[in-house]
Write a protein that holds these residues in place. Structure first.
Motif, mmCIF file in Angstrom:
data_model
loop_
_atom_site.group_PDB
_atom_site.id
_atom_site.type_symbol
_atom_site.label_atom_id
_atom_site.label_comp_id
_atom_site.label_asym_id
_atom_site.label_seq_id
_atom_site.Cartn_x
_atom_site.Cartn_y
_atom_site.Cartn_z
ATOM 1 N N CYS A 90 0.829 -1.200 0.000
ATOM 2 C CA CYS A 90 0.000 0.000 0.000
ATOM 3 C C CYS A 90 0.864 1.250 0.000
ATOM 4 N N ASP A 91 0.470 2.236 -0.796
ATOM 5 C CA ASP A 91 1.076 3.551 -0.718
ATOM 6 C C ASP A 91 0.299 4.388 0.283
ATOM 7 N N ARG A 92 0.802 5.602 0.503
ATOM 8 C CA ARG A 92 0.149 6.460 1.490
ATOM 9 C C ARG A 92 -1.259 6.833 1.043
ATOM 10 N N ILE A 93 -2.105 7.070 2.024
ATOM 11 C CA ILE A 93 -3.442 7.569 1.703
ATOM 12 C C ILE A 93 -3.415 9.086 1.721
ATOM 13 N N SER A 94 -4.171 9.684 0.831
ATOM 14 C CA SER A 94 -4.303 11.133 0.793
ATOM 15 C C SER A 94 -5.728 11.502 1.160
ATOM 16 N N PHE A 95 -5.884 12.611 1.844
ATOM 17 C CA PHE A 95 -7.222 13.087 2.137
ATOM 18 C C PHE A 95 -7.180 14.595 2.217
ATOM 19 N N GLY A 96 -8.312 15.213 2.000
ATOM 20 C CA GLY A 96 -8.342 16.661 2.042
ATOM 21 C C GLY A 96 -9.522 17.197 1.288
ATOM 22 N N SER A 97 -9.360 18.373 0.699
ATOM 23 C CA SER A 97 -10.487 19.033 0.039
ATOM 24 C C SER A 97 -10.052 19.598 -1.301
ATOM 25 N N ARG A 98 -9.398 18.766 -2.115
ATOM 26 C CA ARG A 98 -8.961 19.236 -3.417
ATOM 27 C C ARG A 98 -10.170 19.649 -4.248
ATOM 28 N N PRO A 99 -10.192 20.887 -4.780
ATOM 29 C CA PRO A 99 -11.354 21.328 -5.556
ATOM 30 C C PRO A 99 -11.398 20.680 -6.923
ATOM 31 N N CYS B 215 -15.213 17.819 -4.261
ATOM 32 C CA CYS B 215 -13.870 17.865 -3.687
ATOM 33 C C CYS B 215 -13.457 16.451 -3.290
ATOM 34 N N LEU B 216 -12.154 16.224 -3.339
ATOM 35 C CA LEU B 216 -11.592 14.923 -3.005
ATOM 36 C C LEU B 216 -11.448 14.800 -1.493
ATOM 37 N N VAL B 217 -12.006 13.726 -0.910
ATOM 38 C CA VAL B 217 -11.884 13.531 0.537
ATOM 39 C C VAL B 217 -10.943 12.393 0.893
ATOM 40 N N ALA B 218 -10.702 11.448 -0.028
ATOM 41 C CA ALA B 218 -9.772 10.359 0.275
ATOM 42 C C ALA B 218 -9.322 9.702 -1.017
ATOM 43 N N SER B 219 -8.062 9.269 -1.046
ATOM 44 C CA SER B 219 -7.558 8.495 -2.182
ATOM 45 C C SER B 219 -6.503 7.529 -1.673
ATOM 46 N N LYS B 220 -6.379 6.393 -2.353
ATOM 47 C CA LYS B 220 -5.442 5.362 -1.925
ATOM 48 C C LYS B 220 -4.978 4.567 -3.136
ATOM 49 N N MET C 205 -2.640 1.060 -4.330
ATOM 50 C CA MET C 205 -1.923 -0.164 -4.001
ATOM 51 C C MET C 205 -1.479 -0.773 -5.326
ATOM 52 N N VAL C 206 -0.227 -0.507 -5.720
ATOM 53 C CA VAL C 206 0.312 -0.916 -7.015
ATOM 54 C C VAL C 206 -0.641 -0.419 -8.108
ATOM 55 N N GLY C 207 -1.353 -1.305 -8.822
ATOM 56 C CA GLY C 207 -2.229 -0.868 -9.900
ATOM 57 C C GLY C 207 -3.664 -0.628 -9.492
ATOM 58 N N VAL C 208 -3.992 -0.806 -8.212
ATOM 59 C CA VAL C 208 -5.352 -0.555 -7.726
ATOM 60 C C VAL C 208 -5.391 0.849 -7.140
ATOM 61 N N PHE C 209 -6.362 1.645 -7.551
ATOM 62 C CA PHE C 209 -6.431 3.045 -7.122
ATOM 63 C C PHE C 209 -7.890 3.405 -6.868
ATOM 64 N N LEU C 210 -8.162 3.969 -5.705
ATOM 65 C CA LEU C 210 -9.531 4.314 -5.330
ATOM 66 C C LEU C 210 -9.570 5.742 -4.804
ATOM 67 N N MET C 211 -10.507 6.533 -5.315
ATOM 68 C CA MET C 211 -10.733 7.895 -4.840
ATOM 69 C C MET C 211 -12.197 8.051 -4.449
ATOM 70 N N VAL C 212 -12.445 8.885 -3.453
ATOM 71 C CA VAL C 212 -13.806 9.240 -3.060
ATOM 72 C C VAL C 212 -13.936 10.755 -3.139
ATOM 73 N N TRP C 213 -14.858 11.202 -3.963
ATOM 74 C CA TRP C 213 -15.166 12.622 -4.111
ATOM 75 C C TRP C 213 -16.567 12.867 -3.571
ATOM 76 N N VAL C 214 -16.776 14.019 -2.968
ATOM 77 C CA VAL C 214 -18.109 14.377 -2.485
ATOM 78 C C VAL C 214 -18.436 15.793 -2.930
ATOM 79 N N ARG C 215 -19.721 16.086 -2.984
ATOM 80 C CA ARG C 215 -20.140 17.439 -3.320
ATOM 81 C C ARG C 215 -19.693 18.392 -2.218
ATOM 82 N N SER C 216 -19.206 19.543 -2.602
ATOM 83 C CA SER C 216 -18.610 20.465 -1.632
ATOM 84 C C SER C 216 -19.579 20.867 -0.529
ATOM 85 N N ASP C 217 -20.873 20.978 -0.857
ATOM 86 C CA ASP C 217 -21.821 21.459 0.142
ATOM 87 C C ASP C 217 -22.172 20.407 1.190
#
Length: 348
Positions: free
Chosen positions: A15-24, A79-84, A86-98
Protein backbone atom coordinates in the motif's frame (compact mmCIF):
# COMPACT_ATOMS: atom_id res chain seq x y z
CA UNK A 1 19.95 10.52 -7.98
CA UNK A 2 17.32 8.08 -6.77
CA UNK A 3 18.45 4.79 -5.28
CA UNK A 4 17.36 2.03 -7.73
CA UNK A 5 16.68 -0.30 -4.80
CA UNK A 6 14.05 2.11 -3.50
CA UNK A 7 12.24 1.83 -6.83
CA UNK A 8 12.15 -1.95 -6.53
CA UNK A 9 10.93 -1.78 -2.93
CA UNK A 10 8.19 0.66 -3.84
CA UNK A 11 7.03 -1.41 -6.79
CA UNK A 12 6.43 -4.38 -4.53
CA UNK A 13 4.90 -2.48 -1.62
CA UNK A 14 1.37 -3.47 -0.68
CA UNK A 15 0.00 0.00 0.00
CA UNK A 16 1.08 3.55 -0.72
CA UNK A 17 0.15 6.46 1.49
CA UNK A 18 -3.44 7.57 1.70
CA UNK A 19 -4.30 11.13 0.79
CA UNK A 20 -7.22 13.09 2.14
CA UNK A 21 -8.34 16.66 2.04
CA UNK A 22 -10.49 19.03 0.04
CA UNK A 23 -8.96 19.24 -3.42
CA UNK A 24 -11.35 21.33 -5.56
CA UNK A 25 -12.71 20.12 -8.86
CA UNK A 26 -14.33 21.65 -11.90
CA UNK A 27 -16.72 18.72 -12.15
CA UNK A 28 -20.35 19.80 -12.07
CA UNK A 29 -23.58 17.87 -11.83
CA UNK A 30 -25.37 19.08 -14.94
CA UNK A 31 -25.68 15.42 -15.98
CA UNK A 32 -29.20 14.12 -15.48
CA UNK A 33 -30.15 10.48 -15.12
CA UNK A 34 -33.43 8.71 -14.72
CA UNK A 35 -34.65 5.17 -14.30
CA UNK A 36 -35.19 2.53 -11.68
CA UNK A 37 -33.38 -0.21 -9.86
CA UNK A 38 -31.88 -2.83 -12.13
CA UNK A 39 -32.49 -5.97 -10.07
CA UNK A 40 -35.85 -6.83 -11.62
CA UNK A 41 -36.58 -9.04 -14.64
CA UNK A 42 -32.99 -10.22 -14.83
CA UNK A 43 -33.86 -13.00 -17.27
CA UNK A 44 -35.67 -10.89 -19.84
CA UNK A 45 -34.34 -10.96 -23.39
CA UNK A 46 -32.21 -7.91 -24.06
CA UNK A 47 -33.03 -5.87 -27.16
CA UNK A 48 -30.70 -6.53 -30.07
CA UNK A 49 -28.33 -3.77 -31.06
CA UNK A 50 -28.32 -2.09 -27.64
CA UNK A 51 -24.83 -1.29 -26.35
CA UNK A 52 -25.88 0.45 -23.15
CA UNK A 53 -28.24 0.34 -20.22
CA UNK A 54 -31.93 0.74 -21.11
CA UNK A 55 -32.15 3.38 -18.39
CA UNK A 56 -31.58 6.86 -19.86
CA UNK A 57 -28.40 8.60 -18.85
CA UNK A 58 -27.28 11.72 -20.63
CA UNK A 59 -26.24 15.31 -20.36
CA UNK A 60 -28.80 18.01 -19.69
CA UNK A 61 -29.33 21.26 -21.53
CA UNK A 62 -26.76 24.05 -21.06
CA UNK A 63 -27.17 25.95 -17.83
CA UNK A 64 -28.36 29.54 -17.96
CA UNK A 65 -26.05 32.25 -16.69
CA UNK A 66 -28.28 33.98 -14.13
CA UNK A 67 -27.01 34.38 -10.57
CA UNK A 68 -29.19 31.64 -9.09
CA UNK A 69 -27.88 29.03 -11.49
CA UNK A 70 -24.28 30.14 -10.95
CA UNK A 71 -24.73 29.66 -7.21
CA UNK A 72 -26.25 26.23 -7.86
CA UNK A 73 -23.27 25.16 -9.98
CA UNK A 74 -20.81 26.37 -7.33
CA UNK A 75 -22.64 24.41 -4.61
CA UNK A 76 -22.44 21.28 -6.76
CA UNK A 77 -18.67 21.33 -7.23
CA UNK A 78 -16.88 18.23 -5.95
CA UNK A 79 -13.87 17.87 -3.69
CA UNK A 80 -11.59 14.92 -3.00
CA UNK A 81 -11.88 13.53 0.54
CA UNK A 82 -9.77 10.36 0.28
CA UNK A 83 -7.56 8.49 -2.18
CA UNK A 84 -5.44 5.36 -1.92
CA UNK A 85 -3.14 3.42 -4.27
CA UNK A 86 -1.92 -0.16 -4.00
CA UNK A 87 0.31 -0.92 -7.02
CA UNK A 88 -2.23 -0.87 -9.90
CA UNK A 89 -5.35 -0.56 -7.73
CA UNK A 90 -6.43 3.05 -7.12
CA UNK A 91 -9.53 4.31 -5.33
CA UNK A 92 -10.73 7.89 -4.84
CA UNK A 93 -13.81 9.24 -3.06
CA UNK A 94 -15.17 12.62 -4.11
CA UNK A 95 -18.11 14.38 -2.48
CA UNK A 96 -20.14 17.44 -3.32
CA UNK A 97 -18.61 20.47 -1.63
CA UNK A 98 -21.82 21.46 0.14
CA UNK A 99 -22.01 18.14 2.05
CA UNK A 100 -18.30 17.68 2.76
CA UNK A 101 -18.56 18.76 6.40
CA UNK A 102 -21.03 15.91 7.03
CA UNK A 103 -18.57 13.24 5.84
CA UNK A 104 -16.90 11.69 8.90
CA UNK A 105 -15.09 8.58 10.14
CA UNK A 106 -12.87 8.11 7.08
CA UNK A 107 -10.84 4.91 7.30
CA UNK A 108 -8.98 2.74 4.80
CA UNK A 109 -8.02 -0.92 4.65
CA UNK A 110 -5.87 -2.76 2.09
CA UNK A 111 -5.67 -6.50 1.45
CA UNK A 112 -2.95 -7.93 -0.82
CA UNK A 113 -3.87 -11.07 -2.79
CA UNK A 114 -1.03 -11.21 -5.31
CA UNK A 115 2.10 -13.36 -5.21
CA UNK A 116 1.94 -15.85 -2.31
CA UNK A 117 -1.36 -14.27 -1.30
CA UNK A 118 0.31 -11.12 0.07
CA UNK A 119 1.63 -8.74 -2.58
CA UNK A 120 -0.50 -5.88 -3.80
CA UNK A 121 -0.56 -6.45 -7.55
CA UNK A 122 -3.88 -8.19 -6.80
CA UNK A 123 -6.18 -7.43 -3.91
CA UNK A 124 -8.42 -4.67 -2.60
CA UNK A 125 -8.61 -1.13 -1.28
CA UNK A 126 -11.64 -0.33 0.89
CA UNK A 127 -12.62 3.14 2.11
CA UNK A 128 -15.14 3.47 4.93
CA UNK A 129 -16.99 6.71 5.72
CA UNK A 130 -20.20 8.05 7.15
CA UNK A 131 -22.51 10.66 5.65
CA UNK A 132 -24.72 12.08 8.38
CA UNK A 133 -25.81 8.87 10.17
CA UNK A 134 -25.41 6.40 7.30
CA UNK A 135 -22.24 4.37 6.74
CA UNK A 136 -20.79 3.74 3.28
CA UNK A 137 -18.03 1.41 2.10
CA UNK A 138 -16.37 1.55 -1.33
CA UNK A 139 -14.33 -1.50 -2.31
CA UNK A 140 -12.04 -1.48 -5.37
CA UNK A 141 -10.50 -4.84 -6.30
CA UNK A 142 -8.28 -6.57 -8.83
CA UNK A 143 -8.91 -10.30 -8.50
CA UNK A 144 -6.93 -13.30 -9.76
CA UNK A 145 -6.68 -13.50 -13.55
CA UNK A 146 -6.85 -16.53 -15.85
CA UNK A 147 -9.42 -18.31 -18.00
CA UNK A 148 -8.59 -21.94 -17.20
CA UNK A 149 -11.20 -24.16 -15.58
CA UNK A 150 -11.04 -23.59 -11.84
CA UNK A 151 -9.63 -20.05 -11.99
CA UNK A 152 -13.05 -18.76 -10.95
CA UNK A 153 -12.62 -20.62 -7.64
CA UNK A 154 -9.42 -18.66 -6.99
CA UNK A 155 -11.35 -15.46 -7.58
CA UNK A 156 -14.02 -16.66 -5.15
CA UNK A 157 -11.26 -17.25 -2.60
CA UNK A 158 -9.99 -13.69 -3.14
CA UNK A 159 -13.44 -12.31 -2.32
CA UNK A 160 -13.72 -14.46 0.82
CA UNK A 161 -10.29 -13.34 2.06
CA UNK A 162 -10.99 -9.68 1.30
CA UNK A 163 -14.21 -9.84 3.31
CA UNK A 164 -12.43 -11.67 6.13
CA UNK A 165 -9.29 -9.54 6.36
CA UNK A 166 -10.66 -6.04 5.74
CA UNK A 167 -11.00 -4.26 9.07
CA UNK A 168 -11.69 -0.66 10.10
CA UNK A 169 -10.55 -0.53 13.74
CA UNK A 170 -11.96 2.04 16.14
CA UNK A 171 -9.66 4.94 16.92
CA UNK A 172 -7.44 4.55 19.98
CA UNK A 173 -9.01 1.19 20.83
CA UNK A 174 -12.42 2.72 21.59
CA UNK A 175 -15.36 0.35 21.35
CA UNK A 176 -18.20 2.15 19.63
CA UNK A 177 -20.67 -0.27 18.09
CA UNK A 178 -22.26 2.57 16.14
CA UNK A 179 -19.62 2.47 13.40
CA UNK A 180 -18.76 -0.63 11.32
CA UNK A 181 -15.55 -2.63 11.55
CA UNK A 182 -16.03 -4.92 8.51
CA UNK A 183 -17.24 -4.40 4.95
CA UNK A 184 -20.59 -6.10 5.53
CA UNK A 185 -21.25 -4.03 8.68
CA UNK A 186 -21.89 -0.94 6.52
CA UNK A 187 -25.33 0.33 5.52
CA UNK A 188 -24.47 0.91 1.83
CA UNK A 189 -21.66 -0.93 0.00
CA UNK A 190 -20.38 -0.60 -3.57
CA UNK A 191 -17.82 -3.11 -4.90
CA UNK A 192 -16.14 -2.34 -8.21
CA UNK A 193 -13.07 -3.14 -10.27
CA UNK A 194 -11.49 -5.81 -12.44
CA UNK A 195 -13.14 -8.89 -10.95
CA UNK A 196 -11.69 -10.98 -13.81
CA UNK A 197 -14.61 -13.45 -14.06
CA UNK A 198 -14.78 -14.91 -17.57
CA UNK A 199 -17.37 -16.41 -19.94
CA UNK A 200 -17.34 -20.22 -20.03
CA UNK A 201 -17.51 -20.54 -23.82
CA UNK A 202 -15.01 -20.80 -26.66
CA UNK A 203 -13.62 -17.69 -28.32
CA UNK A 204 -15.59 -18.31 -31.53
CA UNK A 205 -18.87 -18.86 -29.67
CA UNK A 206 -18.46 -15.68 -27.64
CA UNK A 207 -17.54 -13.62 -30.72
CA UNK A 208 -20.59 -14.92 -32.59
CA UNK A 209 -22.94 -14.07 -29.70
CA UNK A 210 -21.35 -10.63 -29.29
CA UNK A 211 -21.92 -9.89 -32.97
CA UNK A 212 -25.58 -10.86 -32.49
CA UNK A 213 -25.78 -8.72 -29.31
CA UNK A 214 -27.16 -11.77 -27.53
CA UNK A 215 -26.26 -10.65 -24.02
CA UNK A 216 -28.75 -13.02 -22.38
CA UNK A 217 -27.09 -16.19 -23.69
CA UNK A 218 -23.63 -14.85 -22.89
CA UNK A 219 -24.66 -13.99 -19.32
CA UNK A 220 -25.93 -17.53 -18.82
CA UNK A 221 -22.28 -18.61 -19.16
CA UNK A 222 -20.83 -15.70 -17.21
CA UNK A 223 -18.77 -17.12 -14.34
CA UNK A 224 -19.77 -14.43 -11.85
CA UNK A 225 -23.49 -15.02 -12.44
CA UNK A 226 -22.98 -18.80 -12.25
CA UNK A 227 -21.02 -18.58 -8.98
CA UNK A 228 -23.66 -16.27 -7.51
CA UNK A 229 -26.50 -18.61 -8.49
CA UNK A 230 -24.81 -21.47 -6.64
CA UNK A 231 -24.17 -19.26 -3.61
CA UNK A 232 -20.39 -19.60 -3.82
CA UNK A 233 -19.62 -15.87 -3.95
CA UNK A 234 -21.35 -12.49 -3.47
CA UNK A 235 -24.48 -14.03 -1.96
CA UNK A 236 -27.13 -11.34 -1.60
CA UNK A 237 -25.24 -8.80 -3.73
CA UNK A 238 -26.90 -7.11 -6.70
CA UNK A 239 -25.70 -6.10 -10.14
CA UNK A 240 -27.51 -4.12 -12.80
CA UNK A 241 -28.66 -5.65 -16.07
CA UNK A 242 -25.87 -5.68 -18.65
CA UNK A 243 -26.67 -4.31 -22.10
CA UNK A 244 -23.16 -3.68 -23.39
CA UNK A 245 -20.44 -5.87 -24.97
CA UNK A 246 -17.76 -7.63 -22.91
CA UNK A 247 -15.14 -5.17 -21.66
CA UNK A 248 -12.01 -7.34 -22.14
CA UNK A 249 -9.66 -7.96 -24.00
CA UNK A 250 -9.12 -5.28 -26.66
CA UNK A 251 -6.17 -4.63 -28.95
CA UNK A 252 -4.23 -1.49 -28.15
CA UNK A 253 -5.94 1.74 -29.27
CA UNK A 254 -8.63 -0.07 -31.26
CA UNK A 255 -12.19 -1.35 -31.09
CA UNK A 256 -11.17 -4.92 -31.99
CA UNK A 257 -10.89 -7.74 -29.50
CA UNK A 258 -7.28 -8.88 -29.13
CA UNK A 259 -8.01 -12.36 -30.47
CA UNK A 260 -9.00 -10.94 -33.85
CA UNK A 261 -5.37 -10.02 -34.58
CA UNK A 262 -3.81 -13.33 -33.54
CA UNK A 263 -2.89 -16.47 -35.42
CA UNK A 264 -5.44 -19.29 -34.81
CA UNK A 265 -2.75 -21.38 -33.08
CA UNK A 266 -1.85 -18.61 -30.62
CA UNK A 267 -3.44 -18.40 -27.18
CA UNK A 268 -6.49 -16.15 -27.29
CA UNK A 269 -8.19 -14.30 -24.48
CA UNK A 270 -11.91 -14.92 -24.81
CA UNK A 271 -13.92 -11.66 -24.48
CA UNK A 272 -15.46 -11.32 -21.02
CA UNK A 273 -17.16 -8.88 -18.65
CA UNK A 274 -14.14 -8.62 -16.35
CA UNK A 275 -15.04 -5.11 -15.14
CA UNK A 276 -18.07 -4.99 -12.85
CA UNK A 277 -19.94 -2.91 -10.28
CA UNK A 278 -21.99 -4.60 -7.54
CA UNK A 279 -23.80 -3.28 -4.50
CA UNK A 280 -25.09 -4.55 -1.18
CA UNK A 281 -27.54 -3.17 1.35
CA UNK A 282 -30.86 -1.37 1.21
CA UNK A 283 -31.24 2.25 0.23
CA UNK A 284 -29.24 2.13 -3.03
CA UNK A 285 -31.08 2.61 -6.32
CA UNK A 286 -29.14 2.21 -9.56
CA UNK A 287 -29.98 4.76 -12.26
CA UNK A 288 -27.65 3.57 -15.02
CA UNK A 289 -24.95 0.97 -15.68
CA UNK A 290 -22.92 1.56 -18.83
CA UNK A 291 -19.45 1.20 -20.27
CA UNK A 292 -17.09 3.86 -21.61
CA UNK A 293 -15.13 3.69 -24.85
CA UNK A 294 -11.66 4.84 -23.77
CA UNK A 295 -8.96 3.06 -25.80
CA UNK A 296 -5.92 3.58 -23.55
CA UNK A 297 -6.23 0.08 -22.03
CA UNK A 298 -7.04 -3.46 -23.10
CA UNK A 299 -10.17 -3.06 -20.93
CA UNK A 300 -13.18 -0.83 -21.44
CA UNK A 301 -14.22 1.04 -18.27
CA UNK A 302 -17.67 0.72 -16.74
CA UNK A 303 -19.51 3.21 -14.59
CA UNK A 304 -22.78 3.48 -12.74
CA UNK A 305 -24.87 6.17 -11.06
CA UNK A 306 -26.87 5.53 -7.89
CA UNK A 307 -29.16 7.40 -5.58
CA UNK A 308 -28.64 6.61 -1.89
CA UNK A 309 -30.94 7.03 1.09
CA UNK A 310 -29.20 8.78 3.99
CA UNK A 311 -30.41 8.99 7.58
CA UNK A 312 -30.27 12.53 8.94
CA UNK A 313 -29.66 13.39 12.59
CA UNK A 314 -32.61 14.51 14.68
CA UNK A 315 -33.54 18.18 14.63
CA UNK A 316 -32.09 18.67 18.11
CA UNK A 317 -28.73 17.31 16.99
CA UNK A 318 -28.68 18.96 13.60
CA UNK A 319 -27.52 22.41 14.74
CA UNK A 320 -24.39 21.15 16.45
CA UNK A 321 -23.82 18.65 13.63
CA UNK A 322 -23.54 21.33 10.96
CA UNK A 323 -21.27 23.48 13.13
CA UNK A 324 -18.78 20.68 13.70
CA UNK A 325 -15.28 20.97 12.31
CA UNK A 326 -14.80 20.01 8.67
CA UNK A 327 -11.35 18.55 9.36
CA UNK A 328 -11.29 14.79 8.81
CA UNK A 329 -8.72 12.31 10.00
CA UNK A 330 -8.06 8.95 8.40
CA UNK A 331 -7.39 5.93 10.60
CA UNK A 332 -4.94 3.68 8.77
CA UNK A 333 -5.25 -0.06 9.28
CA UNK A 334 -2.08 -1.44 10.88
CA UNK A 335 -0.31 -3.85 8.56
CA UNK A 336 -0.33 -7.51 9.60
CA UNK A 337 2.79 -9.41 10.55
CA UNK A 338 4.19 -11.27 7.55
CA UNK A 339 6.51 -14.28 7.40
CA UNK A 340 10.24 -13.57 7.64
CA UNK A 341 10.66 -14.01 3.89
CA UNK A 342 8.64 -10.81 3.39
CA UNK A 343 10.52 -8.58 5.82
CA UNK A 344 12.41 -6.89 2.95
CA UNK A 345 9.19 -5.43 1.53
CA UNK A 346 8.58 -1.79 2.40
CA UNK A 347 5.04 -0.82 3.38
CA UNK A 348 4.04 2.82 3.06
Amino acid sequence: MMDPHSLVDRRFSVCDRISFGSRPSDVDTSMRCGGSSDDENMDEESPGGTFFSPMPCGYGAPLSTDDNNRRLVNSNRYCLVASKQMVGVFLMVWVRSDIREHVKNLKVSCVGRGLMGYLGNKGSISISMSLHQTSFCFVCTHLTSGQKDGDELRRNADVVEILRKTRFPHAHGARDEKWPETILDHDRIIWLGDLNYRIALSYRSVKALVEMHNWKQLLEKDQLRIEQRFGRVFAGWKEGRIYFPPTYKYSYNSDRYAGDDMHPNEKRRTPAWCDRILWYGRGLNQLCYVRGESRFSDHRPVYSIFTAEVKLPSQAQFGSFTRSSSLMGVDELPYPTYPRSYTDINFY
